[in-house]
Motif scaffolding. Sequence first.
Motif, PDB file in Angstrom:
ATOM      1  N   GLY A  15       0.835  -1.198   0.000  1.00 34.13           N
ATOM      2  CA  GLY A  15       0.000   0.000   0.000  1.00 34.13           C
ATOM      3  C   GLY A  15       0.863   1.239   0.000  1.00 34.13           C
ATOM      4  O   GLY A  15       2.092   1.173  -0.166  1.00 34.13           O
ATOM      5  N   SER A  16       0.240   2.383   0.189  1.00 38.10           N
ATOM      6  CA  SER A  16       0.966   3.636   0.211  1.00 38.10           C
ATOM      7  C   SER A  16       1.858   3.715   1.449  1.00 38.10           C
ATOM      8  O   SER A  16       1.517   3.202   2.518  1.00 38.10           O
ATOM      9  N   VAL A  17       3.017   4.353   1.305  1.00 35.60           N
ATOM     10  CA  VAL A  17       3.976   4.507   2.397  1.00 35.60           C
ATOM     11  C   VAL A  17       3.984   5.973   2.819  1.00 35.60           C
ATOM     12  O   VAL A  17       4.480   6.834   2.087  1.00 35.60           O
ATOM     13  N   GLU A  18       3.436   6.251   3.988  1.00 38.21           N
ATOM     14  CA  GLU A  18       3.329   7.631   4.460  1.00 38.21           C
ATOM     15  C   GLU A  18       4.146   7.887   5.715  1.00 38.21           C
ATOM     16  O   GLU A  18       4.119   8.997   6.256  1.00 38.21           O
ATOM     17  N   ALA A  19       4.877   6.887   6.195  1.00 40.61           N
ATOM     18  CA  ALA A  19       5.719   7.054   7.376  1.00 40.61           C
ATOM     19  C   ALA A  19       7.083   6.446   7.102  1.00 40.61           C
ATOM     20  O   ALA A  19       7.189   5.289   6.693  1.00 40.61           O
ATOM     21  N   ILE A  20       8.140   7.241   7.314  1.00 38.66           N
ATOM     22  CA  ILE A  20       9.512   6.763   7.151  1.00 38.66           C
ATOM     23  C   ILE A  20      10.364   7.346   8.263  1.00 38.66           C
ATOM     24  O   ILE A  20      10.025   8.375   8.853  1.00 38.66           O
ATOM     25  N   ALA A 290      12.802  19.665   2.661  1.00 37.16           N
ATOM     26  CA  ALA A 290      13.640  19.334   3.817  1.00 37.16           C
ATOM     27  C   ALA A 290      15.022  19.917   3.590  1.00 37.16           C
ATOM     28  O   ALA A 290      15.489  20.021   2.451  1.00 37.16           O
ATOM     29  N   PHE A 291      15.684  20.310   4.680  1.00 36.44           N
ATOM     30  CA  PHE A 291      17.064  20.768   4.624  1.00 36.44           C
ATOM     31  C   PHE A 291      17.981  19.621   5.006  1.00 36.44           C
ATOM     32  O   PHE A 291      17.699  18.872   5.954  1.00 36.44           O
ATOM     33  N   GLY A 292      19.095  19.482   4.281  1.00 38.60           N
ATOM     34  CA  GLY A 292      20.086  18.495   4.642  1.00 38.60           C
ATOM     35  C   GLY A 292      20.800  18.880   5.922  1.00 38.60           C
ATOM     36  O   GLY A 292      20.911  20.059   6.263  1.00 38.60           O
ATOM     37  N   ALA A 327       6.043  10.983   1.767  1.00 35.29           N
ATOM     38  CA  ALA A 327       6.871  11.306   2.922  1.00 35.29           C
ATOM     39  C   ALA A 327       8.306  11.468   2.445  1.00 35.29           C
ATOM     40  O   ALA A 327       8.723  10.812   1.482  1.00 35.29           O
ATOM     41  N   MET A 328       9.069  12.345   3.130  1.00 38.67           N
ATOM     42  CA  MET A 328      10.453  12.585   2.722  1.00 38.67           C
ATOM     43  C   MET A 328      11.275  12.985   3.932  1.00 38.67           C
ATOM     44  O   MET A 328      10.818  13.755   4.776  1.00 38.67           O
ATOM     45  N   ALA A 329      12.507  12.471   4.027  1.00 39.42           N
ATOM     46  CA  ALA A 329      13.388  12.812   5.136  1.00 39.42           C
ATOM     47  C   ALA A 329      14.827  12.502   4.776  1.00 39.42           C
ATOM     48  O   ALA A 329      15.115  11.504   4.101  1.00 39.42           O
ATOM     49  N   PHE A 330      15.754  13.365   5.237  1.00 39.42           N
ATOM     50  CA  PHE A 330      17.176  13.080   5.145  1.00 39.42           C
ATOM     51  C   PHE A 330      17.596  12.147   6.274  1.00 39.42           C
ATOM     52  O   PHE A 330      17.019  12.177   7.369  1.00 39.42           O
ATOM     53  N   SER A 331      18.620  11.342   6.021  1.00 42.83           N
ATOM     54  CA  SER A 331      19.255  10.614   7.113  1.00 42.83           C
ATOM     55  C   SER A 331      20.041  11.612   7.957  1.00 42.83           C
ATOM     56  O   SER A 331      20.461  12.663   7.465  1.00 42.83           O
TER      57      SER A 331
END
Length: 357
Positions: A15-20, A290-292, A327-331
Amino acid sequence: MGQPGNVALTVEHDGSVEAIAFSPDGSRFASGGGDTMLRVRTVGTGAPLDVPSEGFVSSIAFSPDATTFAVADFEQVHVRDGSTGAAIWSGPIEAGTSVNVVRFTPDGTMLVAATDMVVALFDSANGAPGLRIPVDRPLIADLDLSRDGTRIALAIDERHGGDHRNAGSARVLEVATGTELGRLTPDNAVFAVAFNPDGSVVLCSAADDTVRMFEAEGGAQLWPTEDEVDEDVTAPNSVAFDPRGRWIVVGGADGFARILEAESGVERGRAPKAPPGLPDPGFGAVTHVAFGPNGKVAASASIDNVVRLFNLDGKEHYAVNTDEVLAMAFSPDGRWLGLGCRGHAVVIDNGDFGAVG
């Protein structure tokens, strides 16, 4: 380092991925959403971990020491062992109410969780309930926790529920007591909020086509001033500070991610770059920014299914075609950019551009 823009990891979902979420050292990547399985993968070589979920996973957070991770799973909050996925404790905020957000405090001792109308604190070790902070009008559209863990910023959208209206506010609350420290009230719903690094000011975007900066304590608006008129109506819906608090990135419905000076709101650059004097290029609305961690690059995702990594002047380091980004996020080390999409999650290699130092 790999080639910037290359896909380093793909995690298939039903399904859709909305949490990472990335682990603090950036070596593990967790993803969840509309199917019944939360997946934790090593970015590189390592054994996969699949954890059954009860409903829709809307938020994931690793503890600061990475020994546990928290999951907002439909009506439940779960804190799980970071190695095995076994539940350490579970419980609802309120029976029959979905949990939307989970965040660990920086010292890892408390878990902050939120529904549409309540912010609740739990002892992260045993789930003992702490302070509950009700919100007088729904709903909580966004939440940010200050870097020192003492303050919460809320974006409130009042266009929902039985008493709906085109209104909203950005609020700052003290974590220890729930006391409201500051409030800014634009002319419509507030979509997103973000603290600067020391928690003294808050950035917010609203449905009245404004981006505003205000003091966390007292709520005084810093910019724009009353005589400043932004002729570029961008319908901003996502905002982020750079790690040093000097710059911000704002995503708008006109398809541009703008880099602004945090102190003044003056634009420094935008991505994608468009030659002046040409007709509107028709870029898709920006949905995530998002900022790195190094403060030198930012990322954006848009509804025309393009993810971009760019510097403060808007120069692109890569533009990658994707499925719709949810959803989007830097490590934390800046090496990777994680994406939640429909049917899968993706980790993109930022190469040297994302390196911290």
